[in-house]
Design an enzyme around this catalytic site. Structure first.
Site, PDB file in Angstrom:
ATOM      1  N   ASN A   5      38.229  29.122  -9.591  1.00  0.00           N
ATOM      2  CA  ASN A   5      39.011  28.104  -8.888  1.00  0.00           C
ATOM      3  C   ASN A   5      39.209  26.837  -9.687  1.00  0.00           C
ATOM      4  OD1 ASN A   5      36.243  27.568  -8.712  1.00  0.00           O
ATOM      5  ND2 ASN A   5      36.503  26.348  -6.867  1.00  0.00           N
TER       6      ASN A   5
ATOM      7  N   ARG B 287       0.800  -1.222   0.000  1.00  0.00           N
ATOM      8  CA  ARG B 287       0.000   0.000   0.000  1.00  0.00           C
ATOM      9  C   ARG B 287       0.837   1.277   0.000  1.00  0.00           C
ATOM     10  NH1 ARG B 287      -3.718  -1.634   4.884  1.00  0.00           N
ATOM     11  NH2 ARG B 287      -2.068  -3.173   5.127  1.00  0.00           N
TER      12      ARG B 287
END
Ligand code: UD1
Ligand code: CA
Length: 453
Positions: A383, A15
């Site tokens: 960077n 379920r």
């Protein structure tokens, strides 16, 4: 006498309508089964045996504890059959505590109380519900002694009227389980080996059946579908919010905070609506968190203010800092006291010194900034060259003008200045000015083009 725990977690959970095994669905960011394991672990057992079946490999990979032992129930033939699989590795002289992987919120104190009462008896955890539909009913005799459990599908109308139900959790000596489980029959409405049938066996054998009850009903609520999961999630969050307020935090709305992990707070912390805290988060005295912030695995020291819509992940923030609105502090960000990170600023693996400011529209990654540094709007640390990451070092008191690109590896010295709009590829020494941009020229008598046709 030693204690061992058996946790049932082999069921499919149809379920839930999910590819993920039911017991791995998270509650407050942690799999339900892990909640069940952590609660059971607090009874200090010698071993925790988890019975798995559906999605066994996934379930095994999804939880952890040093005391775990796995038992496989290849086919789901009922709770009695499931316990038998776990029982194989349990010591003969142990007490066994049985719990469920889909009942995540049982309090350790409740389990401890059951174990403490188990002296050559069967201790059953029951609850009295307004609507007992679906549960096994506790059948007592005229003297009030428990006689049996009857499952919903096997119960007579009279039995269905009973509101005391089986929570599924029980404690009893191993040797009784060894004796009784092989005697179970699947001759019932569901064709399963019901663990619950051992109650009548205990009564027949003259073994006392003792009953314990939880302090709160949510402790024994199981999860079969996502609605029930959500109900327990809200219950859990309500408890955490209440604890935070009891501990001295001000919450703008106790129903709009989610803690998925551990949030520790100092005095007079205030938290606005819709904030999410994940993992280990610590907030110092007087910290203020604005609305819609997400803070994961971070420490924020006293007096810091985090404004709306900011996201912090693996960050360490000093005292009296100001962050946001709309700031993103990524892993490895360390802010010293009184640092300021403003709107649309992203930092990553960046150490920012005391009183330094990155106030607008910047990316600062793989960088160290000294104290009293001012980073102008739109500054980017470049960077990454596509292969490697390089660092940017900026000294105390440096001033980086707006719209600067700092092409790492590069350094800007103490008290140095970088002119706005520069693309800095070489180091700037202490106290110097770095300018790296085309010089402006103005053309006198410039005529604007005119329309030709
Ligand atoms: C069971 C009890 C019922 C009780 C209810 C509480 C039995 C026969 N009934 O019913 O009295 O009121 O729990 O929620 O025990 N599981 C396995 N292997 C199996 C069957 C089940 O591991 O073969 C696990 C499930 O994953 C689940 C738990 O055992 O975690 C309970 O199973 P479930 O089928 O939900 O039992 P109920 O019918 O709800
Ligand atoms: Ca159930």
């Amino acid at each position: 006498m030693s204690l061992e725990v058996i946790i049932l977690a082999a069921g499919q959970g149809t379920r839930m309508r999910s590819a993920l095994p039911k017991v791995l669905h998270p509650l407050a960011g942690k799999p339900m089964l892990q909640h069940a394991i952590d609660a059971a672990a607090q009874t200090d057992p010698a071993a925790i045996h988890v019975v798995v079946g559906h999605g066994a490999e996934q379930v095994k990979a999804g939880v952890s504890h040093p005391n775990l032992q796995w038992a496989l129930q290849a086919e789901q033939k009922g709770t009695g059959h499931a316990v038998a699989q776990g029982l194989a590795a349990v010591a003969e002289d142990a007490t066994v505590l049985i719990t469920y992987g889909d009942v995540p919120l049982v309090r350790p104190e409740t389990l401890q109380a059951m174990v403490a009462r188990c002296r050559d008896t069967l201790v059953l955890l029951t609850a009295t519900l307004d609507d007992p539909t679906g549960y096994g009913r506790i059948i007592r005799n005229a003297d009030g002694a428990v006689q049996a459990i009857v499952e919903q599908k096997d119960a007579s109308p009279e039995q269905l009227a009973v509101r005391e139900v089986n929570t599924g959790m029980m404690a009893l000596p191993t040797r009784y389980l060894r004796e009784w489980l092989p005697a179970l029959s699947a001759d019932n409405a569901q064709g399963e080996y019901y663990l619950t049938d051992i109650i009548a066996m205990a009564v027949a054998a003259g073994v006392a059946v003792d009953v314990a009850q939880p302090e709160a009903l949510w402790e024994v609520e199981g999860v079969n579908n996502r609605l029930q999961l959500n109900a327990l999630e809200r219950q859990y969050q309500r408890l955490i919010a209440e604890q935070l307020m009891t501990d001295g935090a001000t919450l703008a709305d106790a129903q709009r905070i989610d803690v998925r992990g551990t949030l520790t707070i100092g005095q007079d912390v205030s938290i606005d609506v819709n904030c999410v805290f994940e993992g280990e988060v610590a907030l110092g005295d007087g910290v203020e968190i604005g609305p819609n912030c997400v803070i994961s695995n971070s420490r924020v020291a006293a007096g810091t203010v985090i404004k709306a819509n900011s996201v912090l992940e693996d960050a360490v923030v000093g005292q009296q800092c100001t962050i946001g609105p709309f700031a993103r502090l990524r892993p490895g960000t360390v802010l010293a006291d009184a640092a300021r990170i403003g709107n649309f600023v992203e930092t990553k693996n960046a150490q920012v010194g005391e009183g330094s400011k990155i106030n607008h529209l910047s990316y600062v990654g793989d960088a160290s900034l000294g104290a009293g540094v001012n980073i102008g709007a739109g500054t980017i640390t470049c960077n990454y060259d596509g292969v490697n990451k390089s660092r940017t070092e900026i000294g105390d008191g440096a001033f980086v003008g707006s719209n600067t690109a700092l092409v790492a590896p590069v350094s800007v010295g103490e008290g140095a200045t970088v002119a706005a709009g520069s693309t800095i590829t070489g180091n700037v020494a202490d106290g110097e000015l770095g300018v790296a941009r085309g010089r402006q020229r103005n053309i006198k008598g410039w005529k604007r083009p005119v329309k030709t046709s």
